[in-house]
Design a protein around this motif. Structure first.
Motif, PDB file in Angstrom:
ATOM      1  N   LEU A  58      -3.480  -2.799  -8.059  1.00  0.00           N
ATOM      2  CA  LEU A  58      -3.278  -2.316  -6.253  1.00  0.00           C
ATOM      3  C   LEU A  58      -1.550  -2.201  -5.987  1.00  0.00           C
ATOM      4  CD1 LEU A  58      -5.694  -5.406  -5.226  1.00  0.00           C
ATOM      5  CD2 LEU A  58      -5.624  -2.866  -5.511  1.00  0.00           C
ATOM      6  N   GLU A  59      -0.880  -2.210  -6.401  1.00  0.00           N
ATOM      7  CA  GLU A  59       0.636  -2.534  -6.513  1.00  0.00           C
ATOM      8  C   GLU A  59       1.556  -2.017  -6.927  1.00  0.00           C
ATOM      9  OE1 GLU A  59       1.516  -4.506  -2.968  1.00  0.00           O
ATOM     10  OE2 GLU A  59       0.284  -5.413  -2.506  1.00  0.00           O
ATOM     11  N   ARG A  60       2.378  -2.791  -8.299  1.00  0.00           N
ATOM     12  CA  ARG A  60       2.945  -2.579  -9.063  1.00  0.00           C
ATOM     13  C   ARG A  60       3.092  -0.817  -9.868  1.00  0.00           C
ATOM     14  NH1 ARG A  60       6.773  -3.207  -9.114  1.00  0.00           N
ATOM     15  NH2 ARG A  60       7.410  -4.379 -10.442  1.00  0.00           N
ATOM     16  N   ILE A  61       1.646  -0.706 -10.316  1.00  0.00           N
ATOM     17  CA  ILE A  61       1.596   0.547 -11.390  1.00  0.00           C
ATOM     18  C   ILE A  61       1.294   1.986 -10.415  1.00  0.00           C
ATOM     19  CG2 ILE A  61       0.108   1.515 -12.758  1.00  0.00           C
ATOM     20  CD1 ILE A  61       0.079  -1.334 -14.178  1.00  0.00           C
ATOM     21  N   PRO A  62       1.037   1.742  -9.285  1.00  0.00           N
ATOM     22  CA  PRO A  62       0.988   2.700  -8.412  1.00  0.00           C
ATOM     23  C   PRO A  62       2.074   3.077  -7.642  1.00  0.00           C
ATOM     24  CG  PRO A  62      -1.040   1.158  -7.871  1.00  0.00           C
ATOM     25  CD  PRO A  62      -0.255   0.903  -9.150  1.00  0.00           C
ATOM     26  N   GLN A  63       3.218   2.659  -7.485  1.00  0.00           N
ATOM     27  CA  GLN A  63       4.166   2.857  -6.986  1.00  0.00           C
ATOM     28  C   GLN A  63       5.508   3.019  -7.051  1.00  0.00           C
ATOM     29  OE1 GLN A  63       4.774  -1.367  -4.266  1.00  0.00           O
ATOM     30  NE2 GLN A  63       3.218  -1.233  -3.152  1.00  0.00           N
ATOM     31  N   CYS A  64       5.154   2.112  -8.938  1.00  0.00           N
ATOM     32  CA  CYS A  64       6.607   2.340 -10.147  1.00  0.00           C
ATOM     33  C   CYS A  64       5.991   3.119 -10.962  1.00  0.00           C
ATOM     34  CB  CYS A  64       6.993   1.071 -10.421  1.00  0.00           C
ATOM     35  SG  CYS A  64       6.922  -0.358  -8.790  1.00  0.00           S
ATOM     36  N   VAL A  65       5.305   3.579 -11.412  1.00  0.00           N
ATOM     37  CA  VAL A  65       4.486   3.861 -12.794  1.00  0.00           C
ATOM     38  C   VAL A  65       4.169   5.244 -12.640  1.00  0.00           C
ATOM     39  CG1 VAL A  65       3.753   4.093 -15.103  1.00  0.00           C
ATOM     40  CG2 VAL A  65       4.432   1.593 -13.893  1.00  0.00           C
ATOM     41  N   MET A  66       3.270   5.606 -11.241  1.00  0.00           N
ATOM     42  CA  MET A  66       2.743   7.102 -11.215  1.00  0.00           C
ATOM     43  C   MET A  66       3.974   8.089 -11.178  1.00  0.00           C
ATOM     44  SD  MET A  66      -0.135   7.347 -11.581  1.00  0.00           S
ATOM     45  CE  MET A  66      -1.166   8.703  -9.867  1.00  0.00           C
ATOM     46  N   ASP A  67       4.551   7.637  -9.728  1.00  0.00           N
ATOM     47  CA  ASP A  67       5.344   8.429  -9.978  1.00  0.00           C
ATOM     48  C   ASP A  67       7.026   8.644 -10.928  1.00  0.00           C
ATOM     49  OD1 ASP A  67       6.728   6.409  -8.501  1.00  0.00           O
ATOM     50  OD2 ASP A  67       7.350   7.627  -7.609  1.00  0.00           O
TER      51      ASP A  67
ATOM     52  N   SER B  93       9.500   6.616 -11.310  1.00  0.00           N
ATOM     53  CA  SER B  93      10.843   6.125 -10.998  1.00  0.00           C
ATOM     54  C   SER B  93      10.704   4.842 -10.838  1.00  0.00           C
ATOM     55  CB  SER B  93      10.281   5.736  -8.822  1.00  0.00           C
ATOM     56  OG  SER B  93       9.142   4.707  -9.078  1.00  0.00           O
ATOM     57  N   PHE B  94       9.903   3.628 -11.466  1.00  0.00           N
ATOM     58  CA  PHE B  94      10.075   2.425 -11.939  1.00  0.00           C
ATOM     59  C   PHE B  94      11.607   1.373 -10.952  1.00  0.00           C
ATOM     60  CE2 PHE B  94       8.865   4.961 -15.699  1.00  0.00           C
ATOM     61  CZ  PHE B  94       7.792   3.864 -15.560  1.00  0.00           C
ATOM     62  N   PRO B  95      11.764   1.487  -9.589  1.00  0.00           N
ATOM     63  CA  PRO B  95      12.129   0.519  -8.893  1.00  0.00           C
ATOM     64  C   PRO B  95      12.492  -1.162  -9.369  1.00  0.00           C
ATOM     65  CG  PRO B  95      10.680   1.591  -7.584  1.00  0.00           C
ATOM     66  CD  PRO B  95      10.424   2.015  -9.395  1.00  0.00           C
ATOM     67  N   VAL B  96      13.159  -1.152  -9.647  1.00  0.00           N
ATOM     68  CA  VAL B  96      14.032  -2.869 -10.005  1.00  0.00           C
ATOM     69  C   VAL B  96      13.687  -3.802  -8.836  1.00  0.00           C
ATOM     70  CG1 VAL B  96      15.412  -4.078 -10.781  1.00  0.00           C
ATOM     71  CG2 VAL B  96      15.554  -2.199 -11.440  1.00  0.00           C
TER      72      VAL B  96
ATOM     73  N   ASP C  58      13.325  -2.708 -14.461  1.00  0.00           N
ATOM     74  CA  ASP C  58      11.761  -3.433 -13.872  1.00  0.00           C
ATOM     75  C   ASP C  58      10.603  -3.599 -15.098  1.00  0.00           C
ATOM     76  OD1 ASP C  58      10.395  -3.813 -10.782  1.00  0.00           O
ATOM     77  OD2 ASP C  58       8.762  -2.861 -11.826  1.00  0.00           O
ATOM     78  N   ASN C  59      10.328  -4.827 -14.219  1.00  0.00           N
ATOM     79  CA  ASN C  59       8.907  -5.542 -15.546  1.00  0.00           C
ATOM     80  C   ASN C  59       8.006  -4.182 -15.902  1.00  0.00           C
ATOM     81  OD1 ASN C  59       6.980  -6.508 -13.466  1.00  0.00           O
ATOM     82  ND2 ASN C  59       7.957  -6.663 -12.723  1.00  0.00           N
ATOM     83  N   VAL C  60       7.622  -3.346 -15.510  1.00  0.00           N
ATOM     84  CA  VAL C  60       7.023  -2.522 -15.290  1.00  0.00           C
ATOM     85  C   VAL C  60       6.781  -1.140 -16.100  1.00  0.00           C
ATOM     86  CG1 VAL C  60       5.258  -2.934 -13.287  1.00  0.00           C
ATOM     87  CG2 VAL C  60       6.441  -1.323 -13.668  1.00  0.00           C
ATOM     88  N   TYR C  61       8.334  -1.286 -16.171  1.00  0.00           N
ATOM     89  CA  TYR C  61       9.237  -0.208 -17.557  1.00  0.00           C
ATOM     90  C   TYR C  61       8.936  -0.109 -18.292  1.00  0.00           C
ATOM     91  CZ  TYR C  61      12.962   2.842 -19.088  1.00  0.00           C
ATOM     92  OH  TYR C  61      14.054   3.444 -19.915  1.00  0.00           O
ATOM     93  N   PRO C  62       8.567  -1.234 -20.271  1.00  0.00           N
ATOM     94  CA  PRO C  62       8.482  -1.777 -20.714  1.00  0.00           C
ATOM     95  C   PRO C  62       6.745  -1.245 -21.092  1.00  0.00           C
ATOM     96  CG  PRO C  62       8.941  -3.704 -20.202  1.00  0.00           C
ATOM     97  CD  PRO C  62       8.742  -2.976 -18.676  1.00  0.00           C
ATOM     98  N   ILE C  63       6.056  -0.283 -20.193  1.00  0.00           N
ATOM     99  CA  ILE C  63       5.275   0.045 -20.475  1.00  0.00           C
ATOM    100  C   ILE C  63       5.470   1.851 -21.235  1.00  0.00           C
ATOM    101  CG2 ILE C  63       5.353   2.395 -18.433  1.00  0.00           C
ATOM    102  CD1 ILE C  63       2.054   2.563 -18.259  1.00  0.00           C
ATOM    103  N   ARG C  64       6.829   2.461 -20.310  1.00  0.00           N
ATOM    104  CA  ARG C  64       7.182   2.970 -21.815  1.00  0.00           C
ATOM    105  C   ARG C  64       7.099   3.496 -23.192  1.00  0.00           C
ATOM    106  NH1 ARG C  64      11.159   6.431 -18.640  1.00  0.00           N
ATOM    107  NH2 ARG C  64      12.106   6.011 -21.083  1.00  0.00           N
ATOM    108  N   HIS C  65       6.991   1.746 -23.847  1.00  0.00           N
ATOM    109  CA  HIS C  65       7.336   1.237 -25.762  1.00  0.00           C
ATOM    110  C   HIS C  65       5.115   1.739 -25.589  1.00  0.00           C
ATOM    111  CE1 HIS C  65      10.888  -0.121 -25.732  1.00  0.00           C
ATOM    112  NE2 HIS C  65      10.267  -0.791 -24.547  1.00  0.00           N
ATOM    113  N   ILE C  66       4.590   1.643 -24.829  1.00  0.00           N
ATOM    114  CA  ILE C  66       2.897   1.830 -25.448  1.00  0.00           C
ATOM    115  C   ILE C  66       2.970   3.342 -25.223  1.00  0.00           C
ATOM    116  CG2 ILE C  66       0.603   0.729 -24.205  1.00  0.00           C
ATOM    117  CD1 ILE C  66       2.059  -1.871 -22.936  1.00  0.00           C
ATOM    118  N   GLU C  67       3.365   3.488 -24.589  1.00  0.00           N
ATOM    119  CA  GLU C  67       3.256   5.120 -23.933  1.00  0.00           C
ATOM    120  C   GLU C  67       4.395   5.894 -25.462  1.00  0.00           C
ATOM    121  OE1 GLU C  67       3.337   5.634 -19.354  1.00  0.00           O
ATOM    122  OE2 GLU C  67       5.222   6.368 -20.570  1.00  0.00           O
ATOM    123  N   GLY C  68       5.147   5.304 -26.364  1.00  0.00           N
ATOM    124  CA  GLY C  68       5.755   6.119 -26.760  1.00  0.00           C
ATOM    125  C   GLY C  68       4.896   5.993 -27.927  1.00  0.00           C
TER     126      GLY C  68
END
Length: 297
Positions: A214-223, A225-228, A275-285
């Motif tokens: 609802l909030e974290r992925i749309p606000q921080c991952v979609m664009d 930006s990964f703000p902390v 930021d704690n959603v930044y590690p999605i990059r490992h799954i993407e990799g």
């Protein structure tokens, strides 16, 4: 009221600014001079040290990063010369250390209200946090008006100051587990050919929705930006604390420890201060795809 606030970092600064805007006289202290200056420009008054602050006010709020620091600061602000009567701990300190802090302060005639918060920096700025409190009823009633300046949903869970802390680490552990599971599923969807935004639109009106979708992925991952807003390191600390406390009570956990392990891996890869959603990059990799994209210039 004339208040003290120790810790004016990413979330603490919003506590200071909202309390000042509500008309309170707020003395602040932080070891980070830049963080201190940031809230002083908004009307807070800087103290020279924790002890200096404690000599000027009767109610002190804490917004600190780790339990050991909370215990240290509690000791410093309860030394001879302190005027403090009530301490409100807005940090995520955990039940075990909160018991130590409560006993320390009680022995020096000071009441503790454990009041960890949830909702992130965006809701802290708006005063829309959830506040999970535990502590003596009289102390809670005295500080409740202050809590309503920084939070929207205020819960008093009982006389034990650790109860709010237990609730907070349960909340953060559930967030961590659902966030990591959501990241895995969304990356799978992209790899399978689904549109990133459409997936979120579907999930958020369906049973798979969560705070992450609802909030974290749309606000921080979609664009991208990964703000902390809350670091990987701090989230790992909270989840580990939950695992440790559950083990002390003999409560088995099978699923949530996997989230802790993934966060620990991310920290080992240099993501601790991100930021704690930044590690999605490992799954993407590992999958060879990316969820979302930066806006075109």
């Amino acid at each position: 009221m004339k208040l003290g606030l120790i810790g004016v970092g990413n979330i603490g600064m919003h506590f200071a600014n909202r309390l000042v805007a509500a008309g309170h006289e707020v003395r602040v202290y932080d070891r980070n001079a830049a963080a201190l200056d940031r809230v002083v420009t908004q009307g807070a008054k800087a103290a020279a040290s924790n002890q200096d602050l404690a000599a000027q006010v009767e109610i002190v709020l804490l917004s600190l990063p780790i339990p050991a620091v909370v215990l240290q600061v509690a000791d410093e602000i309860s030394q001879p010369g302190s005027k403090v009567r009530v301490v409100v701990d807005l940090s995520t300190t955990g039940p075990s250390v909160t018991h130590q802090v409560a006993n320390l302060l009680k022995g020096r005639g000071i009441a503790l209200v454990g009041a960890p918060v949830s909702g992130g920096t965006a809701n802290a700025e708006k005063g829309a946090l959830a506040v999970m409190t535990g502590g003596p009823a009289a102390a809670y009633e005295e500080v409740e008006p202050l809590l309503r300046v920084i939070g929207k949903n205020i819960f008093h869970l009982g006389e034990d100051p650790s109860l709010g802390q237990t609730m907070k680490i349960i909340n953060n552990t559930l967030y961590a587990t659902s966030m990591i599971a959501s990241c895995e599923a969304l990356v799978f969807g992209v790899k399978a050919g689904l549109n990133a935004k459409t997936m979120l639109d579907v999930l958020n009106v369906s049973s798979g929705r969560s705070f992450a979708t609802l909030e974290r992925i749309p606000q921080c991952v979609m664009d991208r930006s990964f703000p902390v807003r809350f670091t990987t390191e701090l989230l790992h600390k909270d989840v580990k604390m939950c695992m440790d406390e559950a083990e002390k009570l003999g409560v088995p956990m099978q699923v949530n420890p996997v989230a802790r392990q993934f966060l620990a891996f991310a920290i080992s890869q240099g993501d601790g201060d991100k930021d704690n959603v930044y590690p999605i990059r490992h799954i993407e990799g590992w999958a060879g795809v990316q969820f979302g994209e930066a806006p075109k210039a």
